[in-house]
Design an enzyme around this catalytic site. Structure first.
Site, short mmCIF file in Angstrom:
data_model
loop_
_atom_site.label_atom_id
_atom_site.label_comp_id
_atom_site.label_asym_id
_atom_site.label_seq_id
_atom_site.Cartn_x
_atom_site.Cartn_y
_atom_site.Cartn_z
N GLU A 362 -19.22 3.97 -73.13
CA GLU A 362 -18.67 4.76 -72.02
C GLU A 362 -17.23 5.10 -72.33
O GLU A 362 -16.44 4.23 -72.69
CB GLU A 362 -18.70 3.98 -70.69
CG GLU A 362 -20.06 3.81 -70.07
CD GLU A 362 -19.98 3.18 -68.67
OE1 GLU A 362 -18.95 3.37 -67.98
OE2 GLU A 362 -20.94 2.49 -68.28
N ASN A 363 -16.91 6.38 -72.17
CA ASN A 363 -15.54 6.87 -72.24
C ASN A 363 -15.57 8.29 -71.72
O ASN A 363 -16.42 9.08 -72.13
CB ASN A 363 -15.02 6.82 -73.70
CG ASN A 363 -13.67 7.50 -73.87
OD1 ASN A 363 -13.53 8.44 -74.65
ND2 ASN A 363 -12.68 7.02 -73.16
#
Length: 465
Positions: A362-363
């Protein structure tokens, strides 16, 4: 310096069932903790009655529109899509012996569709939700019985999808249970620290048993943990601030230490003694913890600072994790500080600590996207954010970090976890949906769609910087 990423690097995006699927009671699905928390992970629990409305009940209707969305992901060039299985689709109350076949069948269709587009699924077993029945009838993860229910669920899906899924994760952002206990471990928000850590212990044991089951049932699969990468810096170079920062980072790295090293570290044992926390740990628990993960996955959005000065903490405290803001960094619309170099620091920190492969799962940048006069969304700010972070990822690989892949959070607009907002958009793909549930749900490509397509196509050579 290397300008491209490895040829076998996995590129893609990440989704969570409760933020995209909708169909919240379709095909025999039971209520989950997410379903009874319509205002997000920090909101109150609400009894569901016929006719009431939560934006997550329909979400972006991925349950019915997944072929269209997967085709768009394939157009961008995805080689990996991180998804989660809604546990209550498989075991509606959580404690059944026999699974819900309709729920299992839907995920078969999802994985088959991904295979048609040569996209590898990475599947999270529990992503910010669990069957509400396990909370109502057993008290959530505070009850040791839930370990066996989770292991039964894990073995069920491993057996079912053993030929379709080779990358698995146990619990999403497992360290968030310290900040949102209902979402993380099914305990009331006012639970004692001791109760939360006992529930976390049960979850860590369950994670170890899931790793063991995965290795037994799918020998050619890899299974990892998932941390919220809550990296913090000292606010000053005072030794007190430096030591306080060490302790702060250990509060979340502890979860990685147990899942990667197979035992409780000494610093946590001291913390429990000093806080008068006495965990109920059996010899069987200790044996389960020794089944360690194959790789470490994590989310990264921001960093923060730590000071040992309580007056400064009270004065400066910032975002949802109560971090002290860094005066040297800019912030997003939601107050999340933007620190691309922090991602390189975190990658090196985790690699040095564990020497296990890493995966950024996740980013991304949440923003209030607005169509321009031409009707298109020109999200240069998202492109800039992702570009700068990926440049630092490439630097970390040059540093010697072994990195399996990168899946951006929310490749398509979805419902935010923290406050169940539609307006906080992350996607490369716009979804026509408003907070009141109105909208066509039509999909359209943002400028970042074409940008990410080029990044993947060129193995990162198109990045600037």
């Amino acid at each position: 310096m290397t300008k491209t990423f490895p040829d076998d690097f996995l590129w893609g995006g990440a989704l969570a069932a409760n933020q995209v699927e909708g169909a919240y009671l379709t095909d025999g699905k039971g209520l989950s903790t997410s379903d009874v928390m319509p205002n997000g992970v920090f909101g109150p629990v609400r009894e569901r009655t016929p006719g009431d409305f939560s934006i997550k009940d329909v979400a972006i209707d991925f349950y019915h529109r997944y072929p269209e969305d997967i085709a768009l992901f394939a157009e961008m060039g995805f080689s990996c899509l991180r998804v989660s299985i809604a546990w209550s689709r498989i075991f509606p109350q959580g404690d059944e012996q026999e699974p819900n076949e309709a729920g299992l069948a839907w995920y078969d269709k999802l994985f088959d569709e991904l295979a048609r587009h040569n996209i590898q699924p990475m599947v999270t077993l529990s992503h910010y939700e669990m069957p509400w029945g396990l909370v109502e009838n057993y008290g959530g993860w505070g009850n040791r019985k839930v370990i066996a229910f989770f292991e039964h669920y894990a073995r069920t899906v491993f057996s079912r999808y053993r030929d379709k899924v080779k990358l698995w994760l146990t619990f999403n952002e497992i360290n968030m249970s310290l900040h949102a206990p209902m979402t993380g471990v099914g305990l009331p928000e006012d639970s004692s620290r001791a109760a939360v850590y006992q529930a976390i212990h049960h979850q860590l044991v369950a994670s170890g048993l899931a790793v063991k089951a995965c290795h037994e049932l799918i020998p050619d699969a890899r299974i990892g943990n998932m941390l919220l990468g809550g990296l913090t810096y000292p606010l000053s170079c005072k030794p007190e601030d430096v030591f306080a920062t060490l302790q702060d980072n250990r509060s979340w790295l502890f979860f990685g230490d147990v899942q990667c090293r197979g035992a409780y570290p000494g610093y946590m044992q001291r913390y429990f003694r000093e806080q008068d926390i006495s965990l109920q740990i059996t010899p069987e628990d200790l044996a389960a913890l020794r089944h360690t993960v194959d790789f470490i996955s994590f989310s990264y959005y921001m960093t923060g600072c730590v000071t040992a000065d309580p007056a400064l903490v009270e004065k400066l405290r910032g975002n949802i994790l109560d971090m002290v803001p860094n005066p040297h960094l800019a912030s997003s619309e939601w107050g999340w500080q933007i620190d691309p170099l922090g991602l390189r620091t975190l990658l090196n920190t985790l690699w040095d600590r564990y020497q296990k492969p890493l995966f950024i799962v996740e980013n991304g940048l949440g923003a209030n996207d607005q169509p321009a006069a031409d009707g298109q969304i020109h999200d240069d700010y998202r492109i800039s954010y992702l570009n700068d972070h990926l440049v630092q990822v490439r630097e970390a690989i040059d540093d010697g970090v072994e990195l399996m892949g990168y899946t951006s959070w929310g490749p398509i607009d979805l419902i935010s976890a923290s406050k169940a907002e539609v307006g906080k958009r992350y996607g490369f793909i716009h979804v026509d949906l408003n907070q009141d549930g109105s909208g066509t749900l039509n999909r359209s490509r943002k400028d970042s769609f074409w940008w990410y397509q080029q990044v993947i196509k060129t193995h990162g050579a198109s990045l600037k910087g």
